[in-house]
Motif scaffolding. Sequence first.
Motif, PDB file in Angstrom:
ATOM      1  N   TYR A   1      -9.397  41.593  26.588  1.00 45.26           N
ATOM      2  CA  TYR A   1      -8.827  42.942  26.593  1.00 45.26           C
ATOM      3  C   TYR A   1      -8.625  43.412  28.031  1.00 45.26           C
ATOM      4  CZ  TYR A   1      -8.661  48.020  26.611  1.00 45.26           C
ATOM      5  OH  TYR A   1      -8.300  49.318  26.862  1.00 45.26           O
TER       6      TYR A   1
ATOM      7  N   TRP B   1      -2.618  50.289  31.157  1.00 44.91           N
ATOM      8  CA  TRP B   1      -2.226  50.973  32.398  1.00 44.91           C
ATOM      9  C   TRP B   1      -1.810  49.973  33.482  1.00 44.91           C
ATOM     10  CZ3 TRP B   1      -4.415  50.590  37.269  1.00 44.91           C
ATOM     11  CH2 TRP B   1      -3.942  51.498  38.222  1.00 44.91           C
ATOM     12  N   TYR B   2      -2.453  48.811  33.516  1.00 39.67           N
ATOM     13  CA  TYR B   2      -2.137  47.819  34.542  1.00 39.67           C
ATOM     14  C   TYR B   2      -0.680  47.355  34.468  1.00 39.67           C
ATOM     15  CZ  TYR B   2      -7.064  47.343  35.787  1.00 39.67           C
ATOM     16  OH  TYR B   2      -8.342  47.579  36.235  1.00 39.67           O
TER      17      TYR B   2
ATOM     18  N   LYS C   1      -6.853  38.380  32.846  1.00 33.19           N
ATOM     19  CA  LYS C   1      -7.411  38.813  31.566  1.00 33.19           C
ATOM     20  C   LYS C   1      -6.546  38.325  30.401  1.00 33.19           C
ATOM     21  CE  LYS C   1     -11.095  41.394  32.491  1.00 33.19           C
ATOM     22  NZ  LYS C   1     -12.423  41.169  31.871  1.00 33.19           N
TER      23      LYS C   1
ATOM     24  N   GLU D   1      -6.662  47.023  30.030  1.00 36.76           N
ATOM     25  CA  GLU D   1      -5.987  48.296  29.803  1.00 36.76           C
ATOM     26  C   GLU D   1      -4.477  48.160  30.007  1.00 36.76           C
ATOM     27  OE1 GLU D   1      -8.577  47.815  31.634  1.00 36.76           O
ATOM     28  OE2 GLU D   1     -10.194  49.150  30.984  1.00 36.76           O
TER      29      GLU D   1
ATOM     30  N   ALA E   1      -7.611  52.808  37.012  1.00 38.30           N
ATOM     31  CA  ALA E   1      -7.188  52.416  35.667  1.00 38.30           C
ATOM     32  C   ALA E   1      -7.477  53.521  34.660  1.00 38.30           C
ATOM     33  CB  ALA E   1      -7.885  51.130  35.258  1.00 38.30           C
ATOM     34  N   ILE E   2      -6.534  53.722  33.733  1.00 39.33           N
ATOM     35  CA  ILE E   2      -6.650  54.757  32.705  1.00 39.33           C
ATOM     36  C   ILE E   2      -6.805  54.075  31.351  1.00 39.33           C
ATOM     37  CG2 ILE E   2      -5.482  56.698  31.596  1.00 39.33           C
ATOM     38  CD1 ILE E   2      -3.935  57.130  34.191  1.00 39.33           C
ATOM     39  N   GLN E   3      -7.719  54.578  30.553  1.00 39.59           N
ATOM     40  CA  GLN E   3      -7.920  54.020  29.223  1.00 39.59           C
ATOM     41  C   GLN E   3      -6.664  54.226  28.373  1.00 39.59           C
ATOM     42  OE1 GLN E   3     -10.676  52.291  28.164  1.00 39.59           O
ATOM     43  NE2 GLN E   3     -11.252  52.415  30.340  1.00 39.59           N
ATOM     44  N   ASP E   4      -6.459  53.327  27.421  1.00 35.45           N
ATOM     45  CA  ASP E   4      -5.233  53.365  26.616  1.00 35.45           C
ATOM     46  C   ASP E   4      -5.043  54.714  25.924  1.00 35.45           C
ATOM     47  OD1 ASP E   4      -4.942  50.784  27.422  1.00 35.45           O
ATOM     48  OD2 ASP E   4      -5.454  49.869  25.491  1.00 35.45           O
ATOM     49  N   HIS E   5      -6.120  55.263  25.381  1.00 32.03           N
ATOM     50  CA  HIS E   5      -5.978  56.504  24.615  1.00 32.03           C
ATOM     51  C   HIS E   5      -5.686  57.711  25.509  1.00 32.03           C
ATOM     52  CE1 HIS E   5     -10.287  56.352  25.763  1.00 32.03           C
ATOM     53  NE2 HIS E   5     -10.145  57.674  25.900  1.00 32.03           N
ATOM     54  N   SER E   6      -5.844  57.525  26.836  1.00 24.70           N
ATOM     55  CA  SER E   6      -5.585  58.630  27.757  1.00 24.70           C
ATOM     56  C   SER E   6      -4.204  58.540  28.401  1.00 24.70           C
ATOM     57  CB  SER E   6      -6.653  58.659  28.862  1.00 24.70           C
ATOM     58  OG  SER E   6      -7.943  58.858  28.305  1.00 24.70           O
TER      59      SER E   6
ATOM     60  N   ARG F   1      -9.956  51.120  40.327  1.00 27.95           N
ATOM     61  CA  ARG F   1     -10.697  52.351  40.047  1.00 27.95           C
ATOM     62  C   ARG F   1      -9.790  53.413  39.436  1.00 27.95           C
ATOM     63  NH1 ARG F   1     -12.549  50.902  45.160  1.00 27.95           N
ATOM     64  NH2 ARG F   1     -11.133  52.420  46.131  1.00 27.95           N
TER      65      ARG F   1
END
Length: 223
Positions: free
Chosen positions: A135, A139-140, A129, A137, A184-189, A182
Amino acid sequence: MAHIASDPALDIEPDFASISFQGIRNRIIGNTQTTHDEAANELITGWRQDRDIRLAAWTLQVNEATRLATEAARVEQERVDQERLLAEQEAEDERQEVEKKKPKINDFKVGTSVSDTLLHRPSQYAVHKLKSFEYVELWYFSPDGCKDTADEAKSSTDRTFGFTKVDDFIALKAVAAFKPSRKAIQDHSLEWRQFDMAKNSFLLYINKLNWPEKHQRALTMFS
């Protein structure tokens, strides 16, 4: 003139006044008033003139022989030098060919410290990516995301492989490594700790992937 076998300067002048040449002197004298001494002198003069002619011819003969010998030596030396140069060039080409085939050891910087901790890497999906300037996340790039990638690689039962390029080589890579996680967490979380650590790893990777300096500075200031 015919080839002269020896140096005429070494010839010994005959004694034309001796008894051995009396017959020749008599033929010279004949019915004249010439004396034997005068006849002997005529023979001496004739012999010396002939010797001088042969000396001149001898000198030309020696000079020509010297020239031919010098030319032959020059040609032979050129041949020897050419063969030597060819042999040296072949040896150098062979040395370079052998040098090319020698295994190369990687260079290193003296004094550089090496960490004793093995750092986990983000998934190929995340790196791909970034390479595509898309874009992905954060989190990776967090420790949790990298650990999940490592755990997935160890435990995955999906044995489907695809091709990937590693440096200058083509290698097989599990297709699962290129799929989004599966977990992966969104940036805002993300928790602040996760966000902070992931951000540093993210900035490191966009630098490695040669993102434009302007974009790197903007993301650094934003973070």
